[in-house]
Motif scaffolding. Sequence first.
Motif, PDB file in Angstrom:
ATOM      1  N   SER A   1       0.819  -6.102  11.032  1.00 54.32           N
ATOM      2  CA  SER A   1       1.849  -5.892  10.013  1.00 54.32           C
ATOM      3  C   SER A   1       3.243  -6.238  10.535  1.00 54.32           C
ATOM      4  O   SER A   1       4.062  -6.816   9.807  1.00 54.32           O
ATOM      5  CB  SER A   1       1.818  -4.439   9.520  1.00 54.32           C
TER       6      SER A   1
ATOM      7  N   ASN B   1       0.590   7.646   9.326  1.00 52.23           N
ATOM      8  CA  ASN B   1       0.788   6.647   8.266  1.00 52.23           C
ATOM      9  C   ASN B   1      -0.376   5.678   8.088  1.00 52.23           C
ATOM     10  O   ASN B   1      -0.612   5.195   6.981  1.00 52.23           O
ATOM     11  CB  ASN B   1       2.052   5.826   8.541  1.00 52.23           C
ATOM     12  N   TRP B   2      -1.078   5.361   9.155  1.00 51.42           N
ATOM     13  CA  TRP B   2      -2.096   4.312   9.116  1.00 51.42           C
ATOM     14  C   TRP B   2      -3.469   4.895   9.413  1.00 51.42           C
ATOM     15  O   TRP B   2      -3.605   5.824  10.222  1.00 51.42           O
ATOM     16  CB  TRP B   2      -1.791   3.211  10.146  1.00 51.42           C
ATOM     17  N   ASP B   3      -4.493   4.325   8.804  1.00 47.06           N
ATOM     18  CA  ASP B   3      -5.877   4.697   9.073  1.00 47.06           C
ATOM     19  C   ASP B   3      -6.467   3.620   9.976  1.00 47.06           C
ATOM     20  O   ASP B   3      -6.811   2.525   9.518  1.00 47.06           O
ATOM     21  CB  ASP B   3      -6.659   4.807   7.760  1.00 47.06           C
TER      22      ASP B   3
ATOM     23  N   ASN C   1       4.594  -0.717   1.300  1.00 49.60           N
ATOM     24  CA  ASN C   1       3.812   0.458   1.658  1.00 49.60           C
ATOM     25  C   ASN C   1       2.933   0.146   2.867  1.00 49.60           C
ATOM     26  O   ASN C   1       2.526  -1.007   3.055  1.00 49.60           O
ATOM     27  CB  ASN C   1       2.950   0.897   0.468  1.00 49.60           C
TER      28      ASN C   1
ATOM     29  N   ASP D   1       0.046  -0.599   4.254  1.00 52.52           N
ATOM     30  CA  ASP D   1      -1.283  -0.989   3.784  1.00 52.52           C
ATOM     31  C   ASP D   1      -1.570  -2.388   4.326  1.00 52.52           C
ATOM     32  O   ASP D   1      -0.843  -3.344   4.021  1.00 52.52           O
ATOM     33  CB  ASP D   1      -1.319  -0.988   2.246  1.00 52.52           C
TER      34      ASP D   1
ATOM     35  N   ARG E   1      -3.597  -4.524   3.563  1.00 56.49           N
ATOM     36  CA  ARG E   1      -3.945  -5.558   2.592  1.00 56.49           C
ATOM     37  C   ARG E   1      -2.776  -6.515   2.342  1.00 56.49           C
ATOM     38  O   ARG E   1      -2.995  -7.674   1.963  1.00 56.49           O
ATOM     39  CB  ARG E   1      -4.413  -4.917   1.283  1.00 56.49           C
ATOM     40  N   THR E   2      -1.541  -6.040   2.567  1.00 60.02           N
ATOM     41  CA  THR E   2      -0.385  -6.917   2.358  1.00 60.02           C
ATOM     42  C   THR E   2      -0.356  -8.063   3.360  1.00 60.02           C
ATOM     43  O   THR E   2      -0.323  -9.240   2.962  1.00 60.02           O
ATOM     44  CB  THR E   2       0.925  -6.113   2.395  1.00 60.02           C
TER      45      THR E   2
ATOM     46  N   SER F   1      -2.679  -8.401  -3.856  1.00 57.69           N
ATOM     47  CA  SER F   1      -3.353  -7.751  -2.730  1.00 57.69           C
ATOM     48  C   SER F   1      -3.999  -6.429  -3.108  1.00 57.69           C
ATOM     49  O   SER F   1      -4.806  -5.903  -2.345  1.00 57.69           O
ATOM     50  CB  SER F   1      -2.349  -7.495  -1.600  1.00 57.69           C
TER      51      SER F   1
ATOM     52  N   VAL G   1      -2.235  -3.719  -3.391  1.00 59.98           N
ATOM     53  CA  VAL G   1      -1.406  -2.681  -2.788  1.00 59.98           C
ATOM     54  C   VAL G   1      -0.510  -2.051  -3.850  1.00 59.98           C
ATOM     55  O   VAL G   1       0.047  -2.748  -4.707  1.00 59.98           O
ATOM     56  CB  VAL G   1      -0.550  -3.275  -1.648  1.00 59.98           C
ATOM     57  N   THR G   2      -0.340  -0.735  -3.787  1.00 57.94           N
ATOM     58  CA  THR G   2       0.556  -0.034  -4.702  1.00 57.94           C
ATOM     59  C   THR G   2       1.982  -0.540  -4.521  1.00 57.94           C
ATOM     60  O   THR G   2       2.470  -0.609  -3.382  1.00 57.94           O
ATOM     61  CB  THR G   2       0.529   1.480  -4.429  1.00 57.94           C
TER      62      THR G   2
END
Length: 314
Positions: free
Chosen positions: A74, A129-131, A191, A193, A195-196, A210, A212-213
């Motif tokens: 990211s 924040n991250w999984d 956010n 995520d 996926r971005t 993507s 993503v919210t």
Amino acid sequence: VLGGEAGLCEVAAATEVDTVVAGIVGASGLLPTLAAVTAGKRVLLANKEALVMAGDLFMRELRRHDAELLPLDSEHNAIFQCLPAGVCGRPEQLGVRRILLTASGGPFLDTPVEALAGVTPEQACAHPNWDMGRKISVDSATMMNKGLELIEACYLFDASPAQVEIVIHPQSIVHSMVEYLDGSVLAQLGNPDMRTPIANGLAWPERIESGVTPLDLVSLPDLRFDAPDPERFPCLSLARDALAGGRSLPVYLNAANEVAVQAFLQGAIRFTDIPRVIAATLEAGESCDPADLDEVMEQDRWARSVAEQRIGAL
């Protein structure tokens, strides 16, 4: 994909494959990622260890085989998005003053330093924040993850270590920034995520949905930025020292960290022993420039053996 490292290398180089996502954690990802590079693929790189261990060799093979490299981490993807599109060259040639790598600070950002020796693997893996997987989660807690990303950024963007600065940003909304000579600072926000950046890499130079919210700027809390505390995060200094000490030292750094993190997760050492194992391995290692991949792998094996001996002594 089953079949171990050889099978992964074969798949990465397969003629019917155009794009390879390199997301294997640790040193195990080096050979398959290099196989994709030497086959001239578009490589979406999420394995930072490939550049940490063999940055010069990796970038040389990238140019030789006309492969394409797009960062998926990211932070590095954010930097990629903030730099001039399709432009190559050193940062000063692009008008860049600094690259600002953001870091959440992990789960122990506000934990008293004297309490860190007693933290458990479960606590270290509970990223706010991250999984992520357990190894990367521990790297985030020690901020070795950011030290490895510093080394990776220097190779990806042809930057000097002095041009890359690490900034603590607990909210993980600003994923990284680029400061230009005219005073402009470009940031990529979103956010937290993955996926971005994955969507950005898969579609580049286009943009796709993507899932993503969307980021709600109005409801965001105040964004916090801090300088990292060297006493709390000694792994950052170890990474900078390794980067300055010759091409073999990042190999030792990564190998010792992988061994130490595994030992911590197994309960064999304390959280605060991780940087001690790494420092002892670096001190024992000879600074040299590996001539080829075989030498890189031999240095990796040597450093793992030294780190295991240090863990036994602890």
